[in-house]
Design an enzyme around this catalytic site. Structure first.
Site: not given
Length: 423
Positions: A68, A322
């Protein structure tokens, strides 16, 4: 867990253009001082299972613990001086909050992050540690998003959307460049989908970089079965809302894909599959045991798809891990669930006559089967029990589903009636 449908920013026609390789490369140069170039490592366990090489992109080792920070930093870096002076606001229960907070700290921009009251303490402390002002209010992320919207309207702060903005997609796309740089011969890239910002960016970068090298690459997206908004959206040809159900993969618990990433996904992503929470728990356990890495549920869905047989032998496959921001208490529960889902942790209840020696005899039988008793509960109280009966509950460690069945059959042959307790 909460359905997340973030507010949509007003989009210009340019917002829906697929990012070019040139602008993604330019974004990567700007992000270089902030982000880490995370490693790509082989997984021998998954390679043996799939029958072809499997690589893992360790984005769980990224600064703030997830991808992010890429999109957040690129988005904030493109704000005008006037917008920077007004500050930024975001809403999140985890990774997006930390990404925005760090990016704002690096760029000297005031940041306010709305987080729900039940946010895990490690994520709360990390977000505050990056210098953001954290407002804890409301029971759900949906409430936090509404409050962030109201704050932006009231103060003029710039709302930073977690995925539905082109600058965010371009920032996430830098991950795709790294993948092709570190694994130039990759045939298939697999990763999770929430709102779609990551897979849209990676698909744009990876497809363009592969084409420049005269080859192709396949992109597969994975969603949690209980929050799979992408398949019906692709079928409809536009983003649609769904009613989600709870899932351990709260990082991709999104009720509606972002409009901007959807346009890219629709054109560039080859396939979308779904996995169950049991699949995800098994994946976290395999990664922990075999690769010695800690991955959050949303970050493990690519591996879950491989383990569940949703991905076939397609040459060299690369799964993106991720994020690694998992609360320790959740990790404890997920590991227990993963052991049970893999048939390696068995809880049974056995009705017994209330006389001496029964516990000892059952323990001997379990030992004969080669299993290990982890926990014992012995009670004379329970619905349907006769005065002369007791219930023995055992939690047993086994080597897998076949060994669990062998343990149960050993008890049955000795005249006992073991009842498996669902996880």
């Amino acid at each position: 867990m909460t359905t997340v449908t973030p507010a949509t920013e007003t989009q210009t026609p340019d917002a829906f253009m697929i990012p070019t390789l040139a602008e993604i490369e330019e974004a990567a140069k700007g992000l270089a001082p902030v982000i880490s170039h995370t490693p790509v490592l082989p997984s021998h366990t998954l390679s043996d299972l799939l029958g072809s090489p499997v690589l893992l992109k360790m984005e769980n080792l990224q600064r703030t613990g997830s991808f992010k920070v890429r999109g957040a930093t690129h988005r904030l870096s493109r704000l005008t001086p006037e917008e920077r002076a007004r500050g930024v606001v975001a809403a999140s229960a985890g990774n997006h909050a930390q990404g925005v907070a760090l990016a704002a700290q690096m760029l000297g921009i005031p940041a306010t992050i709305f987080m729900p009251l039940g946010v895990p303490v490690p994520k709360l402390l990390a977000t505050r540690g990056y210098g953001a002002e954290v407002v804890l209010e409301g029971e759900t992320v949906t409430t936090s998003l509404r409050l962030a919207d109201e704050f932006a309207e009231r103060t003029g702060a710039v709302l930073i959307h977690p995925f539905d903005h082109r600058d965010v997609v371009v920032g996430q796309a830098t991950l795709g460049l790294e993948l092709l740089e570190d694994a130039p011969d990759v045939d298939t890239i697999i990763m999770g989908i929430g709102g779609g910002g990551l897979i849209a960016g990676v698909a744009a970068a990876a497809k363009a970089a592969a084409a420049r090298a005269g080859r192709t690459v396949r992109i597969i997206g994975v969603q949690a079965e209980n929050a799979a908004a992408m398949p019906p959206s692709l079928a409809a040809g536009h983003p649609v809302d769904i009613v989600t159900r709870p899932t351990i993969a709260d990082g991709i618990l999104v009720a509606r894909p972002g409009a901007v990433p959807f346009e890219i996904i629709q054109e560039l992503v080859d396939e979308v599959v779904t996995v169950t929470d049991d699949d995800i728990a098994r994946a976290i356990l395999v990664l922990l045991e075999q690769s010695r890495v800690v991955v959050e549920p949303a970050g493990a869905v690519g591996v879950a798809a491989i383990l569940a047989g949703k991905v076939k032998d397609t040459g060299t496959t690369l799964a993106v891990l991720s994020g690694g921001n998992i609360d320790p208490l959740l990790l404890q529960r997920v590991v227990s669930h993963g052991l049970a889902a893999s048939g390696r942790y068995l809880t049974i209840r056995i009705p017994l006559p209330d006389r001496p020696g029964q516990l000892s005899r059952v323990s001997e039988l379990v030992a004969e089967a080669g299993a290990n008793v982890m926990e014992v509960m012995h009670t004379r109280h329970g619905q349907g029990l006769q005065i002369s009966e007791v219930i023995l509950q055992l939690s047993i460690e086994t080597r897998g589903a076949e060994h669990s069945e062998l343990t149960l059959e050993t008890l049955r042959r000795a005249g006992y009636n073991p009842i498996v307790v669902p996880d």
